[in-house]
Design an enzyme around this catalytic site. Structure first.
Site, PDB file in Angstrom:
ATOM      1  N   HIS A 153     129.409  48.407   3.064  1.00  0.00           N
ATOM      2  CA  HIS A 153     129.098  49.022   4.353  1.00  0.00           C
ATOM      3  C   HIS A 153     128.796  50.500   4.189  1.00  0.00           C
ATOM      4  CE1 HIS A 153     133.065  50.904   4.324  1.00  0.00           C
ATOM      5  NE2 HIS A 153     133.674  49.716   4.273  1.00  0.00           N
ATOM      6  N   CYS A 161     136.679  47.995  -0.033  1.00  0.00           N
ATOM      7  CA  CYS A 161     135.250  47.690   0.127  1.00  0.00           C
ATOM      8  C   CYS A 161     134.416  48.520  -0.842  1.00  0.00           C
ATOM      9  CB  CYS A 161     134.814  47.975   1.559  1.00  0.00           C
ATOM     10  SG  CYS A 161     135.641  46.974   2.809  1.00  0.00           S
TER      11      CYS A 161
END
Length: 479
Positions: A153, A161
């Site tokens: 992202h 992430c």
């Protein structure tokens, strides 16, 4: 031509926005391209690069991630049908340590092979745009690994992430969107601790994750020699790459991550190319080890890494576990332009202030049919080294190469090496017997393609324990 292509893409976006409902991070039913962020066209400069590389805007893509280098690669299929590197993006932030994700809340970014479908694309992400990696896959679940909502992202902020800048994720998202518009049902995400080169494999030879890394390197090698997306299956809590049905079989093999491997073959043209590559690399690794290549530090408590181009823009910035973190290197990049906007709230990895402990000897838990490999202080005899060759002998001792004996105890490294290490290498499905040129499993010997037994046990010895630390983040959700 480029203008007409972009117009068609925007029209397709509008059509899909009205008809295709997909699940996102926040569980709302949303479409692949239903807002301005998700509908941004592929930049003209990148469109021109696609054309120069004999690719189509909507041809399939494949993504590779490397933690240590803090880089994300987008590969795209050209008109010959092979994948070629389109662009490399520096990763703004990733969290955790080198090694796979084990459990919810450990802050680890996943490693392995994952499949990204349109339903995993989230145009309404709180992190500008995102797509879900698909962790845990069947292999992860078979080992009882937990975790959810692990993303690639924007916003340069990570809790497990891979975080890019908003500008980068917009571009990557647009490439994925166009591949889906072109008919690709899903694209493959390959996540690695580092580029699987002989140098890196030698440096990290003492890491407890090495058995797992060797296993996923098999898929890395398949892609490198074929430039095709490797077919991924799971059985006996292992990865299997490019498996096909044996000659004369009535149906394709059925795989279950927790069940016994079915009979399958690896096509000879792939198996032989991979075997040749691995033998060459085993000799290189052995040479590096014999020269005393220092081993990489184990976990020092640093939470993840950051590409040096981003670290150079931050006061007291550090690349953490990523490469190029020395002050001189960062200073040389201070005037270079960053590929996107770095939020003012970004938290770079903390600098390494902890002295490393003695390297941990890697041990792998294997099935009862093979011995546990441990470090030994007894050197091999000269006659042994003469019979199998100098580099082959060293490769066997450290557990690298297709000719390594999975049941032999690893001997100590040369005096110039920092510590004696043994990293057990499970017998891979595709590993050929020394007297047979090809590889497969449980098939009649009359088959033209040779077979190899797949008898590996779960790689429980490759699961690290990662301690979370006080990495501040303005987002509270655990990744």
């Amino acid at each position: 031509m480029n203008h007409r292509t972009l117009v068609r893409a925007l029209l397709a976006s509008a059509a899909l926005a009205a008809s295709v409902l997909l699940a996102g991070c926040n569980s709302d039913e949303i479409s692949l391209a239903n807002n301005a962020k998700a509908n941004q066209p592929v930049p003209p400069k990148l469109v021109a690069s696609i054309a120069e590389k004999d690719m189509d805007l909507q041809s399939p893509i494949l993504v590779r991630l490397f933690k240590q280098e803090a880089e994300l690669e987008v590969w795209k299929q050209d008109r010959s049908g092979r994948f070629a590197l389109l662009k490399t993006y520096p990763i703004c932030r990733w969290s955790g340590d080198l090694g796979p994700k084990i459990r919810e809340g450990d802050r680890q970014a996943p490693e392995g092979f994952y499949t990204i479908s349109p339903g995993q694309m989230n145009p309404q992400s709180a992190y500008y745009l995102s797509f879900n990696t698909g962790y845990p896959n069947a292999f992860d679940k078979a080992l009882g690994r937990t975790g959810s909502q692990l993303m690639v992202h924007g916003d340069c902020s990570s809790r497990g992430c891979y975080a890019m800048t908003d500008e980068q994720i917009a571009e990557i998202y647009s490439l994925g969107r166009e591949s889906f518009f072109g008919g690709q049902k899903a694209f493959q995400l390959q996540a690695y601790p580092f580029r699987m080169t002989p140098v890196n494999m030698a440096k990290h030879r003492n890491n407890p994750n090495m058995p797992f890394w060797r296993m996923i390197k098999e898929g890395y090698d398949h892609f490198e020699v074929t430039k095709q997306e490797p077919k991924v299956d799971f059985c006996e809590k292992k990865y299997v790459f490019d498996a096909a049905k044996p000659a004369g079989a009535a149906r394709d093999p059925v795989f279950d991550a927790s069940a016994k491997c079915p009979a399958y073959v690896i096509p000879d043209e792939i198996a032989s190319a991979v075997r040749e590559r691995q033998q060459q690399e085993a000799a290189e690794i052995a040479k590096l080890v014999s020269k005393g290549t220092p081993m990489a530090r184990m976990n020092t408590g640093i939470d993840g890494g950051m590409n040096k181009i981003f670290a150079s823009k931050l006061p007291e910035g550090s690349t953490g576990l990523s490469e190029g973190g020395d002050s001189q290197s960062l200073q040389s990049l201070s005037l270079a332009r960053a590929p996107g906007t770095i939020p003012s709230t970004v938290n770079p990895p903390k600098p390494n202030l902890v002295q490393p402990e003695e390297p941990v000897v890697a041990v792998s838990t294997t099935s009862s049919t093979s011995s546990t490999r441990v470090a030994s202080v007894t050197p091999a005899t000269k006659s042994d080294e003469k019979s199998e060759g100098f580099f082959s002998s060293i490769a066997r001792k450290v557990g690298f190469g297709a000719t390594a004996d999975a049941n032999a105890a690893a001997t100590s490294l040369p005096p110039s090496a920092p510590a004696a290490v043994a990293a057990a290498k499970p017998k891979a499905e595709t590993k050929p017997a020394e007297s047979k040129p090809s590889s497969v499993v449980r098939v009649a010997p009359k088959s033209e393609t040779k077979l190899a037994a797949a008898k590996d046990a779960p790689l429980s010895g490759s699961q690290p324990i990662v301690q979370p630390n006080s990495f501040d983040n303005r987002f509270g959700a655990m990744r």
